[in-house]
Design an enzyme around this catalytic site. Structure first.
Site, PDB file in Angstrom:
ATOM      1  N   PHE A  14       0.826  -1.223   0.000  1.00  0.00           N
ATOM      2  CA  PHE A  14       0.000   0.000   0.000  1.00  0.00           C
ATOM      3  C   PHE A  14       0.862   1.275   0.000  1.00  0.00           C
ATOM      4  CE2 PHE A  14      -2.229   2.862   3.278  1.00  0.00           C
ATOM      5  CZ  PHE A  14      -2.773   3.686   2.298  1.00  0.00           C
ATOM      6  N   ALA A  85       9.044  -2.743   3.486  1.00  0.00           N
ATOM      7  CA  ALA A  85       8.568  -4.139   3.487  1.00  0.00           C
ATOM      8  C   ALA A  85       8.363  -4.640   4.912  1.00  0.00           C
ATOM      9  CB  ALA A  85       9.577  -5.032   2.763  1.00  0.00           C
ATOM     10  N   THR A 128       6.257   2.964  12.732  1.00  0.00           N
ATOM     11  CA  THR A 128       4.866   3.277  13.079  1.00  0.00           C
ATOM     12  C   THR A 128       4.771   3.926  14.453  1.00  0.00           C
ATOM     13  OG1 THR A 128       2.785   2.213  13.709  1.00  0.00           O
ATOM     14  CG2 THR A 128       4.725   0.836  13.835  1.00  0.00           C
ATOM     15  N   ASP A 129       3.731   4.733  14.652  1.00  0.00           N
ATOM     16  CA  ASP A 129       3.497   5.313  15.981  1.00  0.00           C
ATOM     17  C   ASP A 129       3.121   4.233  16.997  1.00  0.00           C
ATOM     18  OD1 ASP A 129       0.930   4.740  15.063  1.00  0.00           O
ATOM     19  OD2 ASP A 129       0.128   6.755  15.371  1.00  0.00           O
ATOM     20  N   GLU A 130       2.759   3.038  16.511  1.00  0.00           N
ATOM     21  CA  GLU A 130       2.333   1.984  17.437  1.00  0.00           C
ATOM     22  C   GLU A 130       3.480   1.509  18.337  1.00  0.00           C
ATOM     23  OE1 GLU A 130      -0.330  -1.004  15.874  1.00  0.00           O
ATOM     24  OE2 GLU A 130      -0.896   0.308  14.228  1.00  0.00           O
ATOM     25  N   TYR A 155       2.866  -7.176  16.379  1.00  0.00           N
ATOM     26  CA  TYR A 155       3.247  -6.333  15.239  1.00  0.00           C
ATOM     27  C   TYR A 155       4.107  -5.160  15.710  1.00  0.00           C
ATOM     28  CZ  TYR A 155       2.806  -2.358  12.039  1.00  0.00           C
ATOM     29  OH  TYR A 155       3.082  -1.264  11.263  1.00  0.00           O
ATOM     30  N   LYS A 159       8.106  -4.127  15.068  1.00  0.00           N
ATOM     31  CA  LYS A 159       8.545  -2.854  14.471  1.00  0.00           C
ATOM     32  C   LYS A 159       9.500  -2.125  15.444  1.00  0.00           C
ATOM     33  CE  LYS A 159       7.446  -1.220  11.050  1.00  0.00           C
ATOM     34  NZ  LYS A 159       7.960  -1.368   9.661  1.00  0.00           N
TER      35      LYS A 159
HETATM   36  N1  LIG Z   1      -0.519   1.171   6.720  1.00  0.00           N
HETATM   37  C1  LIG Z   1      -0.347   1.986   7.745  1.00  0.00           C
HETATM   38  O1  LIG Z   1      -1.264   2.691   8.166  1.00  0.00           O
HETATM   39  C2  LIG Z   1       0.998   2.084   8.416  1.00  0.00           C
HETATM   40  C3  LIG Z   1       1.134   2.933   9.518  1.00  0.00           C
HETATM   41  C4  LIG Z   1       2.379   3.053  10.121  1.00  0.00           C
HETATM   42  C5  LIG Z   1       3.473   2.368   9.609  1.00  0.00           C
HETATM   43  N2  LIG Z   1       3.317   1.531   8.545  1.00  0.00           N
HETATM   44  C6  LIG Z   1       4.521   0.832   8.049  1.00  0.00           C
HETATM   45  O2  LIG Z   1       4.662   1.169   6.683  1.00  0.00           O
HETATM   46  C7  LIG Z   1       5.199   0.063   5.966  1.00  0.00           C
HETATM   47  C8  LIG Z   1       4.310  -0.273   4.787  1.00  0.00           C
HETATM   48  O3  LIG Z   1       2.991  -0.563   5.260  1.00  0.00           O
HETATM   49  P1  LIG Z   1       1.828  -0.965   4.257  1.00  0.00           P
HETATM   50  O4  LIG Z   1       0.550  -0.663   4.922  1.00  0.00           O
HETATM   51  O5  LIG Z   1       2.127  -0.426   2.922  1.00  0.00           O
HETATM   52  O6  LIG Z   1       2.026  -2.549   4.233  1.00  0.00           O
HETATM   53  P2  LIG Z   1       1.455  -3.615   3.208  1.00  0.00           P
HETATM   54  O7  LIG Z   1       1.152  -4.820   4.035  1.00  0.00           O
HETATM   55  O8  LIG Z   1       0.388  -3.032   2.358  1.00  0.00           O
HETATM   56  O9  LIG Z   1       2.701  -3.928   2.245  1.00  0.00           O
HETATM   57  C9  LIG Z   1       3.819  -4.637   2.693  1.00  0.00           C
HETATM   58  C10 LIG Z   1       4.612  -5.060   1.459  1.00  0.00           C
HETATM   59  O10 LIG Z   1       5.783  -5.736   1.918  1.00  0.00           O
HETATM   60  C11 LIG Z   1       5.955  -6.917   1.138  1.00  0.00           C
HETATM   61  N3  LIG Z   1       6.684  -7.911   1.948  1.00  0.00           N
HETATM   62  C12 LIG Z   1       6.225  -8.573   3.042  1.00  0.00           C
HETATM   63  N4  LIG Z   1       7.162  -9.425   3.481  1.00  0.00           N
HETATM   64  C13 LIG Z   1       8.235  -9.284   2.662  1.00  0.00           C
HETATM   65  C14 LIG Z   1       9.514  -9.899   2.620  1.00  0.00           C
HETATM   66  N5  LIG Z   1       9.887 -10.837   3.504  1.00  0.00           N
HETATM   67  N6  LIG Z   1      10.380  -9.516   1.649  1.00  0.00           N
HETATM   68  C15 LIG Z   1      10.022  -8.567   0.733  1.00  0.00           C
HETATM   69  N7  LIG Z   1       8.821  -7.986   0.715  1.00  0.00           N
HETATM   70  C16 LIG Z   1       7.926  -8.326   1.680  1.00  0.00           C
HETATM   71  C17 LIG Z   1       4.560  -7.369   0.802  1.00  0.00           C
HETATM   72  O11 LIG Z   1       4.532  -8.217  -0.338  1.00  0.00           O
HETATM   73  C18 LIG Z   1       3.846  -6.038   0.560  1.00  0.00           C
HETATM   74  O12 LIG Z   1       3.957  -5.642  -0.797  1.00  0.00           O
HETATM   75  C19 LIG Z   1       5.324  -1.089   6.969  1.00  0.00           C
HETATM   76  O13 LIG Z   1       6.668  -1.141   7.402  1.00  0.00           O
HETATM   77  C20 LIG Z   1       4.400  -0.682   8.101  1.00  0.00           C
HETATM   78  O14 LIG Z   1       4.869  -1.180   9.338  1.00  0.00           O
HETATM   79  C21 LIG Z   1       2.101   1.365   7.947  1.00  0.00           C
END
Ligand SMILES: NC(=O)c1ccc[n+]([C@@H]2O[C@H](COP(=O)([O-])OP(=O)(O)OC[C@H]3O[C@@H](n4cnc5c(N)ncnc54)[C@H](O)[C@@H]3O)[C@@H](O)[C@H]2O)c1
Length: 340
Positions: A14, A85, A128-130, A155, A159
């Site tokens: 995403f 990732a 993440t803020d979490e 989770y 992180k």
């Molecule tokens: N979505 C949110 O609201 C949010 C908020 C705070 C932080 N984050 C952080 O932002 C980052 C991205 O979040 P997101 O929501 O886009 O996640 P997501 O789950 O949509 O995407 C994660 C991507 O990582 C890939 N992936 C997973 N394991 C892998 C591996 N072993 N090797 C290579 N690729 C791998 C997946 O195929 C996927 O495309 C994460 O690190 C998450 O902790 C997200």
């Protein structure tokens, strides 16, 4: 002069997916390398319109596969790494924490080693803020970069562990790093297991919308494009070794978010179904992004403009999220939501 190379991990997900598109369009002078394992959360169809651009490259690999990652870094000699990732869904971490440690902790350490060995210019770790745990409902309290880490879910613990590894590679090996900690993102290409896209897709299909507990938990919502702009600034202007919080100034209860979506789509609030609360459900997250704002960043979306744009995007891109839901239905959605 040789073109600078940016490795973006998780660029089929995403936020990473939005970031890859943002960078490919904004910086034709950079080579953007999207490295992704294509787990259930990864999807490359979102990149159809950029996949033929000559500054875009895709590599399928597991960030925890040390040999493959080291070989790739030796070959490509990346200048920058932006690390998204991860396993990212709290609910999944409660049922299966092991893969969260493997990807989020071990995978990050492999990338840090490869970055150190090839002397990259900057490693931006997207967190993440979490990791800060939870706040109470006092609206005057916020997470700052100095708030102690107190993760509550597997989770957020994974992180926080990766954040500490990133910090240690800066302290120990002088690897140039930044850590960003953002609030909840929303916007185009959000995987439909998360609150906002789940609600939009279920309301559009006249299905019940599950809301945990009493729905009073508060999240701060950040539009994904504002998040991409924040990471761009940190990548180019972030002071080595520093942490930056990224927040949208958009606190809402989960129930308010669901009701807003129902209202915009002209459906009935009878679709709301309160379900058993998530284990260890954090009460409130809220971010003070002053430090990042001093670098020149400001969110451009309010929640009202962002949610309207996001809903319109889901209406215009039904094919995309319907195909994801039907692909994932047997694996996950059926188990989670079949009783509602
Ligand atoms: N979505 C949110 O609201 C949010 C908020 C705070 C932080 N984050 C952080 O932002 C980052 C991205 O979040 P997101 O929501 O886009 O996640 P997501 O789950 O949509 O995407 C994660 C991507 O990582 C890939 N992936 C997973 N394991 C892998 C591996 N072993 N090797 C290579 N690729 C791998 C997946 O195929 C996927 O495309 C994460 O690190 C998450 O902790 C997200």
């Amino acid at each position: 002069m040789a073109r600078k190379k940016i490795l973006v991990t998780g660029g089929a997900g995403f936020i990473g997916g939005n970031f890859v598109q943002y960078m490919v369009d904004k910086y034709p002078q950079y080579g953007i390398y999207n490295l992704d394992l294509l787990t259930y959360a990864g999807d490359l169809t979102k990149h159809k319109h950029i996949e033929t651009k000559e500054n875009y490259h895709f590599v399928k690999a597991d960030i925890a596969d040390r040999e493959t990652i080291l070989t790739l870094f030796e070959k490509e000699k990346f200048d920058y790494v932006v690390h998204f990732a991860a396993e990212s869904h709290v609910d999944r971490s409660i049922t299966d924490p092991g893969v969260f440690v493997q990807t989020n902790v071990v995978g990050t350490q492999v990338l840090l080693d490869a970055s150190r060995m090839t002397e990259i210019t900057k490693f931006v770790h997207v967190s993440t803020d979490e990791v800060y745990g939870e706040l109470d409902f006092d609206p005057n309290t916020f997470f700052t970069e100095d708030t102690p880490l107190q993760p509550n879910s597997p989770y957020s613990a994974s992180k926080a562990s990766s954040d500490l590894l990133v910090r240690s590679y800066n302290e120990t090996y002088r690897l140039p790093v930044n850590i960003t900690r953002c609030s909840n993102n929303y916007g185009p290409y959000h995987f439909p297991e998360k609150l906002i896209p789940l609600t939009i897709s279920r309301v559009l299909n006249d299905q019940k919308v599950p809301v945990y507990g009493d729905g009073k938990n508060i999240r701060d919502w950040l539009h994904v494009i504002d998040h991409c702009a924040a990471i761009d600034i940190v990548l180019h202007e972030g002071i080595n070794g520093e942490v930056y919080n990224v927040g949208g100034h958009n606190e809402r209860t989960n129930l308010e978010v669901v009701k807003t979506i129902i209202k915009i789509l002209g459906k009935s609030e009878n679709l709301i179904e309160f379900v058993k609360d998530r284990l260890g459900h954090d009460k409130r997250y809220a971010i003070d992004p002053t430090k990042l704002e001093k670098l020149g960043w400001k969110p451009t979306y309010t929640f009202d403009t962002g949610i309207a744009q996001t809903i319109q995007w889901y209406l215009d891109n039904k094919e995309w999220w319907e195909s994801i839901i039907s692909r994932e239905y047997q694996n996950y959605f059926e188990k989670q939501y079949s009783s509602i």
